[in-house]
Structures are given as C-alpha cells and as structure tokens.
Design a protein around this motif. Structure first.
Motif, PDB file in Angstrom:
ATOM      1  N   VAL A   1      31.798  13.471  16.029  1.00 42.47           N
ATOM      2  CA  VAL A   1      31.233  14.625  16.706  1.00 42.47           C
ATOM      3  C   VAL A   1      29.727  14.492  16.832  1.00 42.47           C
ATOM      4  O   VAL A   1      29.148  14.735  17.878  1.00 42.47           O
TER       5      VAL A   1
ATOM      6  N   ALA B   1      28.114  14.003  21.187  1.00 42.30           N
ATOM      7  CA  ALA B   1      28.014  15.395  21.582  1.00 42.30           C
ATOM      8  C   ALA B   1      27.143  15.632  22.814  1.00 42.30           C
ATOM      9  O   ALA B   1      26.796  16.741  23.104  1.00 42.30           O
TER      10      ALA B   1
ATOM     11  N   THR C   1      38.675  13.839  22.142  1.00 45.86           N
ATOM     12  CA  THR C   1      38.258  15.160  21.685  1.00 45.86           C
ATOM     13  C   THR C   1      38.631  15.307  20.215  1.00 45.86           C
ATOM     14  O   THR C   1      39.590  14.686  19.742  1.00 45.86           O
TER      15      THR C   1
ATOM     16  N   GLY D   1      38.621  18.299  16.790  1.00 53.63           N
ATOM     17  CA  GLY D   1      38.456  19.694  16.440  1.00 53.63           C
ATOM     18  C   GLY D   1      39.412  20.115  15.352  1.00 53.63           C
ATOM     19  O   GLY D   1      39.906  19.296  14.573  1.00 53.63           O
TER      20      GLY D   1
ATOM     21  N   ARG E   1      32.166  28.644  25.230  1.00 53.42           N
ATOM     22  CA  ARG E   1      31.287  27.489  25.006  1.00 53.42           C
ATOM     23  C   ARG E   1      30.306  27.815  23.891  1.00 53.42           C
ATOM     24  O   ARG E   1      29.681  28.871  23.884  1.00 53.42           O
TER      25      ARG E   1
ATOM     26  N   SER F   1      31.219  21.636  23.432  1.00 51.29           N
ATOM     27  CA  SER F   1      31.936  22.201  22.294  1.00 51.29           C
ATOM     28  C   SER F   1      32.370  23.627  22.611  1.00 51.29           C
ATOM     29  O   SER F   1      31.626  24.374  23.235  1.00 51.29           O
TER      30      SER F   1
ATOM     31  N   PHE G   1      38.151  25.104  16.936  1.00 47.77           N
ATOM     32  CA  PHE G   1      37.016  24.520  17.618  1.00 47.77           C
ATOM     33  C   PHE G   1      37.463  23.194  18.235  1.00 47.77           C
ATOM     34  O   PHE G   1      38.315  22.512  17.694  1.00 47.77           O
TER      35      PHE G   1
ATOM     36  N   VAL H   1      35.581  19.715  20.272  1.00 49.55           N
ATOM     37  CA  VAL H   1      34.384  19.022  20.741  1.00 49.55           C
ATOM     38  C   VAL H   1      34.824  17.858  21.601  1.00 49.55           C
ATOM     39  O   VAL H   1      35.741  17.127  21.253  1.00 49.55           O
TER      40      VAL H   1
END
Length: 175
Positions: A20, A24, A33, A35, A137, A142, A171, A173
């Motif tokens: 992450v 980013a 991805t 999360g 967002r 993210s 979440f 990312v």
C-alpha cells in the motif's frame, strides 16, 4: 489446517500493508488491490469479539475486480468461546466509484467450546454473500466501503450464524 491458515493470513496482511505504501499514487498502473476490515465487539456476559478480514484483488477491468478474501474471528464470553477462519473468492463491480455490488463465497472452519455444558465442536459452514454498498474516497486511490450483504445459504436452524444479514465496513487501496 489452522496452523497453516493463520501464518498465511499474517503474511498476506504484511505484504498488503507494505504494498500500500509503495503503490498509492494515482499514476500507478498496477491492477492489484489490497484492503480488508477489522472488527472489535463488546457485550453483556463479558462478551468480546476480535476479527480481521484481509483481502487481495485484481482489477479485471476498471470497474470489475476479483480476488481472494480471508477472515479470522475470536469470540469469548462467560458461556462460550469460539474461533472461526474463513477463506474464499470475491467479485466486486464498481459504479462510478461511488457504489458497488459484491458477491463473495466463504468456507468457514469453526472451533466452538461451550463452558457450561463442557461441550466442544469443530464444524465447517459455507456462505455465499450477495450485496453492495456505498464507497467514499479517502485518498488518491483509496476508499472506505460501507455495505450490507446477505448470506443466501443461511438457514435459521442449521447455521452457526444468528442471521443471514451482515453489515460491513472495509477499506480498499488500488482502485
């Protein structure tokens, strides 16, 4: 099997958080991805619940993502204790990066101990969650996800879960 799953989830989580920080930026063309979510609960009779659900996905298109989701949960109270591990695939479709619809299958491994009746049990259960929710967002790529899922395989008298309806907060990312 459990001795293999816990270290695997810990390694995936560590890799997830290290990736992450590296990937980013909005210019990133990486399709991976990462999360998940973390849960904490308290209640009567000294009830305590701690859960974690890491996920890793791959953007098949700009709006369609598939991947693997894991979960681990520890529950304890005056009358029982349980440990539950789950793993399975998921598929998310994103609508204008504001809403999403989701499907995920989980196979759970459950270890349960009733303290009053000195009863122990190991069980497996399958769940197919369908639902969706809202995305907010919180950074360059993210998002916070708030949603509601329903386990279409849930049966009232034969499931370890008290309901088929599951709210979720997580979440992601990399979108």
């Amino acid at each position: 099997m459990k001795k293999f799953i816990i270290p695997l989830f810990l390694m995936i989580s560590g890799a997830m958080f290290s990736q992450v920080a590296v990937g980013a930026s909005p210019e990133n063309n990486n399709r991976w991805t990462f999360g998940g979510g973390i849960g904490l609960g308290f209640g009567s009779n000294n009830y305590f619940n701690l859960s974690a659900a890491p996920r890793v996905g791959y953007r098949l298109t700009d709006d369609l993502e598939g991947g693997l989701l894991g979960s681990v949960s520890w529950q304890k109270s005056n009358s029982y204790s349980s440990t539950m591990f789950g793993v399975g695939p998921f598929l998310n479709y994103y609508i204008a990066r504001t809403f999403y619809v989701s499907a995920n299958y989980q196979h759970y491994f459950i270890n349960y101990k009733d303290k009053f009746y000195d009863f122990k049990a190991n069980a497996d259960e399958d769940a197919l969650y369908l639902g969706g929710g809202y995305m907010q967002r919180i950074g360059n790529n993210s998002y916070l996800q708030l949603g509601l899922m329903y386990n279409v395989l849930w049966k009232e008298n034969s499931s370890i879960f008290s309901s088929g309806l599951v709210p979720n907060i997580g979440f992601v990312v990399g979108l």
